[in-house]
Scaffold this motif. Structure first.
Motif, PDB file in Angstrom:
ATOM      1  N   ALA A 108      43.838  55.839  12.266  1.00  0.00           N
ATOM      2  CA  ALA A 108      42.932  57.281  12.439  1.00  0.00           C
ATOM      3  C   ALA A 108      43.180  57.659  13.678  1.00  0.00           C
ATOM      4  CB  ALA A 108      41.356  57.221  11.895  1.00  0.00           C
ATOM      5  N   VAL A 109      43.163  56.733  14.804  1.00  0.00           N
ATOM      6  CA  VAL A 109      43.062  56.996  15.975  1.00  0.00           C
ATOM      7  C   VAL A 109      44.590  57.426  16.463  1.00  0.00           C
ATOM      8  CG1 VAL A 109      42.920  56.303  18.461  1.00  0.00           C
ATOM      9  CG2 VAL A 109      41.108  55.661  17.061  1.00  0.00           C
ATOM     10  N   LEU A 110      45.382  56.865  16.058  1.00  0.00           N
ATOM     11  CA  LEU A 110      46.842  57.160  16.171  1.00  0.00           C
ATOM     12  C   LEU A 110      47.349  58.428  15.577  1.00  0.00           C
ATOM     13  CD1 LEU A 110      49.644  56.070  17.425  1.00  0.00           C
ATOM     14  CD2 LEU A 110      50.212  55.029  15.272  1.00  0.00           C
ATOM     15  N   TYR A 111      46.704  58.785  14.437  1.00  0.00           N
ATOM     16  CA  TYR A 111      46.994  60.024  13.723  1.00  0.00           C
ATOM     17  C   TYR A 111      46.766  61.003  14.587  1.00  0.00           C
ATOM     18  CZ  TYR A 111      46.863  63.382  10.047  1.00  0.00           C
ATOM     19  OH  TYR A 111      47.259  64.588   9.303  1.00  0.00           O
ATOM     20  N   MET A 112      45.468  61.151  15.294  1.00  0.00           N
ATOM     21  CA  MET A 112      44.821  62.053  16.150  1.00  0.00           C
ATOM     22  C   MET A 112      46.168  62.131  17.220  1.00  0.00           C
ATOM     23  SD  MET A 112      40.651  61.819  16.206  1.00  0.00           S
ATOM     24  CE  MET A 112      40.874  60.225  16.561  1.00  0.00           C
ATOM     25  N   GLY A 113      46.305  61.015  17.999  1.00  0.00           N
ATOM     26  CA  GLY A 113      47.262  61.004  19.023  1.00  0.00           C
ATOM     27  C   GLY A 113      48.646  61.546  18.834  1.00  0.00           C
ATOM     28  N   LEU A 114      49.191  61.466  17.512  1.00  0.00           N
ATOM     29  CA  LEU A 114      50.276  62.019  17.044  1.00  0.00           C
ATOM     30  C   LEU A 114      50.104  63.648  16.551  1.00  0.00           C
ATOM     31  CD1 LEU A 114      51.629  58.944  14.734  1.00  0.00           C
ATOM     32  CD2 LEU A 114      52.156  59.577  17.181  1.00  0.00           C
ATOM     33  N   SER A 115      48.937  63.850  16.539  1.00  0.00           N
ATOM     34  CA  SER A 115      48.550  65.220  15.947  1.00  0.00           C
ATOM     35  C   SER A 115      48.361  66.181  17.570  1.00  0.00           C
ATOM     36  CB  SER A 115      47.554  65.494  15.154  1.00  0.00           C
ATOM     37  OG  SER A 115      47.608  64.522  14.017  1.00  0.00           O
ATOM     38  N   GLY A 116      48.440  65.532  18.568  1.00  0.00           N
ATOM     39  CA  GLY A 116      48.522  66.323  19.859  1.00  0.00           C
ATOM     40  C   GLY A 116      47.083  66.194  20.498  1.00  0.00           C
ATOM     41  N   GLU A 117      46.183  65.283  19.950  1.00  0.00           N
ATOM     42  CA  GLU A 117      44.933  65.216  20.485  1.00  0.00           C
ATOM     43  C   GLU A 117      44.967  64.069  21.705  1.00  0.00           C
ATOM     44  OE1 GLU A 117      41.556  64.648  18.176  1.00  0.00           O
ATOM     45  OE2 GLU A 117      42.491  65.694  16.530  1.00  0.00           O
ATOM     46  N   ASP A 118      44.147  64.340  22.536  1.00  0.00           N
ATOM     47  CA  ASP A 118      44.060  63.529  23.992  1.00  0.00           C
ATOM     48  C   ASP A 118      43.472  62.095  23.907  1.00  0.00           C
ATOM     49  OD1 ASP A 118      44.175  62.375  26.309  1.00  0.00           O
ATOM     50  OD2 ASP A 118      42.760  63.631  27.462  1.00  0.00           O
ATOM     51  N   VAL A 119      44.223  61.080  23.338  1.00  0.00           N
ATOM     52  CA  VAL A 119      43.827  59.683  22.798  1.00  0.00           C
ATOM     53  C   VAL A 119      43.994  58.928  24.055  1.00  0.00           C
ATOM     54  CG1 VAL A 119      43.855  58.139  21.109  1.00  0.00           C
ATOM     55  CG2 VAL A 119      43.829  60.694  20.442  1.00  0.00           C
ATOM     56  N   ALA A 120      42.845  58.003  24.446  1.00  0.00           N
ATOM     57  CA  ALA A 120      43.283  57.091  25.311  1.00  0.00           C
ATOM     58  C   ALA A 120      44.090  55.812  25.040  1.00  0.00           C
ATOM     59  CB  ALA A 120      41.942  56.801  26.203  1.00  0.00           C
ATOM     60  N   GLN A 121      43.552  55.619  23.863  1.00  0.00           N
ATOM     61  CA  GLN A 121      44.168  54.333  23.169  1.00  0.00           C
ATOM     62  C   GLN A 121      45.676  54.445  22.690  1.00  0.00           C
ATOM     63  OE1 GLN A 121      41.443  56.201  22.273  1.00  0.00           O
ATOM     64  NE2 GLN A 121      39.938  54.750  21.276  1.00  0.00           N
ATOM     65  N   LEU A 122      46.351  55.688  22.974  1.00  0.00           N
ATOM     66  CA  LEU A 122      47.392  56.032  22.262  1.00  0.00           C
ATOM     67  C   LEU A 122      48.619  54.980  22.918  1.00  0.00           C
ATOM     68  CD1 LEU A 122      49.367  57.525  20.527  1.00  0.00           C
ATOM     69  CD2 LEU A 122      49.479  59.277  22.380  1.00  0.00           C
ATOM     70  N   PRO A 123      48.676  54.739  23.898  1.00  0.00           N
ATOM     71  CA  PRO A 123      49.885  53.959  24.575  1.00  0.00           C
ATOM     72  C   PRO A 123      49.647  52.536  23.938  1.00  0.00           C
ATOM     73  CG  PRO A 123      48.897  55.294  26.577  1.00  0.00           C
ATOM     74  CD  PRO A 123      48.084  55.366  25.125  1.00  0.00           C
ATOM     75  N   ALA A 124      48.472  51.900  23.970  1.00  0.00           N
ATOM     76  CA  ALA A 124      48.179  50.604  23.223  1.00  0.00           C
ATOM     77  C   ALA A 124      48.682  50.672  21.674  1.00  0.00           C
ATOM     78  CB  ALA A 124      46.795  50.147  23.561  1.00  0.00           C
TER      79      ALA A 124
END
Length: 251
Positions: A108-124
């Motif tokens: 769910a978090v990666l999906y938000m990051g790939l959708s353009g949202e600012d997600v701090a956990q995206l690199p990890a």
């Protein structure tokens, strides 16, 4: 007439050489960091592309998806992909295989990051989902979207170690290194006659198939499939379907 040459003291030459070496080291390091960063951005772009393509494919009516890959038409306003359906499938598989490596919360978090949202956990999450790939090609290899056709010793070692990983799974400990027998197989793979290497791979394939079948039987007997969340179950079924297709085709 005698040629006049300047004599540079040894200490000066060493100092100049050290300075030049430091300059080249700084330049090479900076270029490597830039290349690594560009590669990471490319990996992220491929995952975003895979997600976008899957969303588009799900949104198109039956039969319309293939029309988006047709050649140039008279109407320039009609949207057309500038890559092949095969390439599109690779992009979508990268996205699906990467998602399958994460749990429901992480997906769910990666999906938000790939959708353009600012997600701090995206690199990890990107590192975990792609096996820390630094280029799209490496990501496709890590996720087994494409296969490396080379018969390198490293490839033989990975093949041999797969049996050890399966054997140790579920025992509460990390997988042990390859056995001396497996290490020897990897070491001689590059120089071993093809017929002997094929026979060794055949033996590993038979053992691995047995382990996989045993694990699947235990998985079903324990009714563990009933506890898979919907998204995990769907991803698992997709993986099994892909495996079945590859095994049937013998590729």
């Amino acid at each position: 007439m005698k040629k006049c040459e300047l004599s540079i003291p040894g200490e000066t030459r060493i100092a100049l050489g050290v300075n030049e070496a430091n300059r080249l080291h700084k330049y090479a390091t900076a270029q490597a960091e830039m290349a690594a960063l560009a590669g990471k951005h490319a990996v992220l772009a491929v995952l975003r592309l895979g997600k976008l393509l899957k969303d588009l494919k799900d949104a198109t009516a039956h039969g319309e998806w293939g029309q988006l890959f047709k050649g140039e038409s008279g109407d320039k306003s009609e949207p057309r992909f500038r890559f092949t359906p095969r390439m599109a499938n690779k992009y979508m598989r990268c996205y699906q295989e990467a998602m399958a490596r994460l749990d429901a919360t992480e997906r769910a978090v990666l999906y938000m990051g790939l959708s353009g949202e600012d997600v701090a956990q995206l690199p990890a999450l990107m590192e975990k989902a792609t096996g820390n790939a630094v280029t799209p090609r490496q990501m496709m290899l890590n996720l087994q979207v494409v296969k490396d056709g080379s018969k390198s010793a490293a490839q033989a070692a990975r093949l041999a170690q797969h049996e050890t990983i399966l054997k140790n799974r579920g025992k509460g400990r990390a997988s042990s290194p390859v056995s001396p027998e497996q290490a020897m197989m990897a070491a001689v793979a590059a120089v071993q006659p093809e017929e002997e290497l094929r026979e060794q791979k055949k033996q590993v394939a038979v053992k691995d198939a047995h382990h996989i079948a045993t694990l699947m039987a235990e998985f079903l007997e324990a009714d563990l499939h009933r506890y898979l969340p919907g998204n995990d179950r769907e991803a698992f079924c997709i993986l099994l379907s892909d495996f079945q297709k590859v095994i049937k085709e013998g590729k």
